[in-house]
Design an enzyme around this catalytic site. Sequence first.
Site, PDB file in Angstrom:
ATOM      1  N   GLY A 111       0.840  -1.196   0.000  1.00 30.43           N
ATOM      2  CA  GLY A 111       0.000   0.000   0.000  1.00 30.43           C
ATOM      3  C   GLY A 111       0.868   1.236   0.000  1.00 30.43           C
ATOM      4  N   LYS A 112       0.271   2.369  -0.153  1.00 34.18           N
ATOM      5  CA  LYS A 112       1.007   3.636  -0.041  1.00 34.18           C
ATOM      6  C   LYS A 112      -0.011   4.753   0.126  1.00 34.18           C
ATOM      7  CE  LYS A 112       5.359   4.949  -0.215  1.00 34.18           C
ATOM      8  NZ  LYS A 112       6.531   4.168   0.218  1.00 34.18           N
TER       9      LYS A 112
END
Length: 424
Positions: A111-112
């Site tokens: 994720g980011k």
Amino acid sequence: MAEVAVPNDRNNPYETALENFDAAADALDLPESIRAMIKYPERVLIVALPVRMDNGEVRCFTGYRVQHSTARGPAKGGIRYHPQVTLDEVKALATAMTWKCAVVNVPFGGGKGGVTCNPKEMSPSELERLTRRYTASILPLIGPEKDIPAPDVYTNPQMMAWIMDTYSMMRANGYPVWGVVTGKPLSVGGCAGRDEATGRGVFYTLECALEHLRIPMKGAQVVLQGFGKTGSVAALLLHSHQAKVIAVSDTRGGVYSDKGLDIPQLVEYKRKTGSVAGFPGGEPISSEDLLALECEVLIPAALENAINGDNAKRVRAKVIAEAANGPLTREADTILEGKGVFIIPDILCNAGGVTVSYFEWVQNQQHMSWDLHEVHERLEQVLKRAFWEVVELRSQRSVSMRLAALMLAIQRVADAVKVRGLYP
Ligand code: NAD
């Protein structure tokens, strides 16, 4: 040999990530149906963040959280505060996190997050209000079993503590939920050794690479571009293992000595002056000349695209350890592979940070804490095992280290999807 694209100035980073995926998926002969399931982000959230500034005005920022994959575990990845943050950049970084966690085999997905803002122009209280608002807005996605943020460019342990506090207030009546975020201060469930984890991981992968290439560590000439959190730790460890760090640079300049620099003294000099430039234990060198020095090891530990079509031909290193994310452009990668340079790709070389983030989360979930020695031992084990797995695949399939690392990672995600029965 199949080519893997690496970021290029002209390329959209997300397009590059998709091209890289296709190259590795082709080499793995992955069926279309499974590619479609693991290539694109699972969830993308865009949030509007109204924040009262210190002068009383309300400014509205844009924030993002992308979960590329949760096939192998909760999404994991940092939060970036930067004026140039875009959705495509966040998608590209989230995708890279999936492969980074998979290549070192920690049970996380990718994720980011990001907020388009200029933190250098914001006061601490404005940053606190922004961070708390952002946390509240991405609340539906995050949680210790779902998605675990961490620091990235211009975010820090204090901000992680605010995220933990906001989440705990909104989801658990104020009882602390430490496992919702990593990279926290030690007083709220941070992990010993997190600060130095990325540089230490670079060192461990380099130890393996030198052993593989039968280059003795003792006396090996090392050149470093970038002397921040990652580069300086790698330099200290190399120095203490008798490698000869002959040149180092940062944004203000570089320093060179063919006899080897005294790295502990250089760290102290930088602490006092803010830069390595002007260090009396060596002579000045420009960043471009530094890249062209004859050496066993070159460590780009600064920016993306530092080695490109213009300067790659001048590089005379035998090994490149990609401490930075995406430090080689596609053109540079082709040139250096052609010259037979051994490249430790970024998803493997700089995975020490996310590995210790995983250790932090494990300790938080178990309500216990490990000492520094244990963290170092486990980190070494994880990174060295991953290195040799990539080398084995590289030799089995006659591909580059970069492609082998990506193939190993993608295969692991594909296998998880298959055995979970998600595969049609
Ligand atoms: P940092 O800000 O602490 O250090 C960056 C260093 O690069 C500084 O010394 C800076 O002066 C130098 N630099 C910048 N531009 C330069 C230039 N043109 N020439 C020479 N030096 C230059 O950052 P960091 O945390 O050490 O991160 C460095 C790289 O490692 C980044 O690409 C980052 O994405 C990557 N990385 C960091 C971590 C982590 O945990 N810190 C994890 C994974 C990847």
